[in-house]
Design an enzyme around this catalytic site. Structure first.
Site, PDB file in Angstrom:
ATOM      1  N   ASP A  25      68.030  42.783  73.858  1.00 10.64           N
ATOM      2  CA  ASP A  25      66.692  43.283  73.567  1.00 10.64           C
ATOM      3  C   ASP A  25      66.825  44.446  72.588  1.00 10.64           C
ATOM      4  O   ASP A  25      67.873  45.098  72.522  1.00 10.64           O
ATOM      5  CB  ASP A  25      65.986  43.747  74.836  1.00 10.64           C
ATOM      6  CG  ASP A  25      64.530  44.145  74.581  1.00 10.64           C
ATOM      7  OD1 ASP A  25      63.917  43.571  73.663  1.00 10.64           O
ATOM      8  OD2 ASP A  25      64.024  45.028  75.287  1.00 10.64           O
ATOM      9  N   SER A  26      65.747  44.694  71.870  1.00  8.78           N
ATOM     10  CA  SER A  26      65.745  45.820  70.950  1.00  8.78           C
ATOM     11  C   SER A  26      65.708  47.154  71.698  1.00  8.78           C
ATOM     12  O   SER A  26      65.983  48.194  71.109  1.00  8.78           O
ATOM     13  CB  SER A  26      64.542  45.725  70.004  1.00  8.78           C
ATOM     14  OG  SER A  26      63.344  45.709  70.739  1.00  8.78           O
ATOM     15  N   CYS A  88      63.483  39.526  73.945  1.00 13.04           N
ATOM     16  CA  CYS A  88      62.647  40.364  73.095  1.00 13.04           C
ATOM     17  C   CYS A  88      61.701  39.447  72.340  1.00 13.04           C
ATOM     18  O   CYS A  88      62.149  38.524  71.646  1.00 13.04           O
ATOM     19  CB  CYS A  88      63.529  41.138  72.119  1.00 13.04           C
ATOM     20  SG  CYS A  88      62.647  42.050  70.840  1.00 13.04           S
ATOM     21  N   GLU A 173      57.940  53.544  78.838  1.00 12.24           N
ATOM     22  CA  GLU A 173      59.215  54.214  78.576  1.00 12.24           C
ATOM     23  C   GLU A 173      59.179  55.698  78.910  1.00 12.24           C
ATOM     24  O   GLU A 173      60.230  56.308  79.126  1.00 12.24           O
ATOM     25  CB  GLU A 173      59.629  53.990  77.128  1.00 12.24           C
ATOM     26  CG  GLU A 173      59.982  52.534  76.837  1.00 12.24           C
ATOM     27  CD  GLU A 173      60.767  52.350  75.560  1.00 12.24           C
ATOM     28  OE1 GLU A 173      60.908  53.341  74.801  1.00 12.24           O
ATOM     29  OE2 GLU A 173      61.229  51.221  75.319  1.00 12.24           O
ATOM     30  N   CYS A 207      55.076  40.860  76.216  1.00 12.85           N
ATOM     31  CA  CYS A 207      56.015  41.937  75.910  1.00 12.85           C
ATOM     32  C   CYS A 207      56.758  42.218  77.195  1.00 12.85           C
ATOM     33  O   CYS A 207      56.140  42.322  78.267  1.00 12.85           O
ATOM     34  CB  CYS A 207      55.288  43.193  75.421  1.00 12.85           C
ATOM     35  SG  CYS A 207      56.373  44.637  75.264  1.00 12.85           S
ATOM     36  N   HIS A 209      58.023  44.795  78.380  1.00 10.91           N
ATOM     37  CA  HIS A 209      57.691  46.048  79.067  1.00 10.91           C
ATOM     38  C   HIS A 209      56.518  45.874  80.026  1.00 10.91           C
ATOM     39  O   HIS A 209      56.409  46.591  81.028  1.00 10.91           O
ATOM     40  CB  HIS A 209      57.296  47.132  78.051  1.00 10.91           C
ATOM     41  CG  HIS A 209      58.437  47.765  77.330  1.00 10.91           C
ATOM     42  ND1 HIS A 209      59.168  47.106  76.372  1.00 10.91           N
ATOM     43  CD2 HIS A 209      58.963  49.014  77.411  1.00 10.91           C
ATOM     44  CE1 HIS A 209      60.087  47.927  75.888  1.00 10.91           C
ATOM     45  NE2 HIS A 209      59.987  49.076  76.497  1.00 10.91           N
TER      46      HIS A 209
END
Length: 288
Positions: A25-26, A88, A173, A207, A209
């Site tokens: 993942d990025s 990702c 995050e 996404c 996240h």
């Protein structure tokens, strides 16, 4: 033995080597995919690589995302991975197809690289009764139109409505995803998505996240709307893929071991990784 025979023999020899499954993942979001895969398939070995030094990928060009992703895939191959999952959405949208079609035949035809978009689009049309589905994603993923294109290929009768949610990743995050302040941004984008169609009955969190926001998202939606998170979808797809490719499955090592790598500070990675995994990790630094 001529040169072609030598090359073929070397490739066959390489194909027989066992190695872990790589998850790339990025940044951190792919840890939600990693968590679910390890939960359901704990017997395999895994290496997680986060390119945190160059995040975010979503604002970068196709060529840059492709170049960064390929570089990280090559590192995972060098670590022995036989199979790499691009956990990702941006990398899956902007780099996966080129890597599969152009690079793998040259790098090693016995290795595989998979993404997260295809598994999601393969099922979403079957889950919607109205034929109106919503996509919540980053600006980069929305602009790529990848979900619209892939869903229309598989379910041409389905109408797709997208909403970019640029504040959601920073909320996660920074560990603010459960705060009252997060409610405003969640409600704002849900309202804007549903304003596009009152018939939306299925929404994909496109996404990695966003699963950390799923409880709040569901709480702010009508009860009849299904919310899809990619962890379970990708894990189920991976299980089917391994069943259908027994030769590759046999080359995946099975010691139940995991390792984490980051291109940024290991201290920062380890701290934020606990938000996604619920337990501490000890990562290693990878210099690109």
């Amino acid at each position: 033995m001529n040169l072609n025979q030598i090359i073929k023999a070397r490739l066959i020899s390489q194909a027989q080597i066992h190695g872990p499954i790589g998850i790339f993942d990025s940044g951190y979001g792919g840890l939600t995919i990693f968590r679910e895969i390890v939960k359901q398939l704990p017997q395999y070995d895994y290496i997680y690589l986060g390119d945190n030094a160059r995040v975010p990928y979503g604002i970068r060009t196709y060529e840059t995302v492709y170049r960064y992703t390929l570089e990280c895939v090559k590192h995972l191959f060098n670590m022995g991975c036989r199979l790499v999952i691009l956990a990702c959405n941006t990398a899956s949208a902007k780099a996966l197809r080129t890597i599969q079609q152009r690079d793998l035949p040259l790098l090693d035809p016995y290795r595989r690289v998979l993404g997260v978009i295809r598994p999601t689009t393969e099922i979403i049309g079957n889950l919607s009764r109205t034929g109106h589905v919503g996509i919540l994603a980053t600006t980069g993923t929305v602009n790529s139109q990848s979900y619209v294109i892939e869903i229309n290929k598989l379910f041409p009768q389905v109408k797709v409505f997208q909403e970019a949610c640029p504040m959601w990743v920073p909320l996660v995050e920074n560990n603010e995803h459960e705060s009252v302040g997060a409610d405003y941004f969640i409600q704002k984008h849900l309202h804007q998505l549903l304003a596009q169609s009152s018939e939306i009955d299925t929404i994909a969190l496109a996404c990695t996240h966003y699963p950390l926001l799923s409880k709040k998202i569901s709480a702010f939606l009508p009860e009849h709307i299904k919310v899809l998170t990619q962890g379970e979808i990708v894990t189920h797809s991976l299980l089917k893929y391994l069943e259908h490719h027994p030769d590759l499955e046999e080359r995946c090592s099975k010691q139940g071991q995991t390792a984490f790598y980051t291109t940024e500070s290991t201290e920062d990675f380890d701290k934020k990784a606990t938000i996604f995994l619920g337990h501490t990790v000890n990562s290693r630094h990878l210099e690109l």
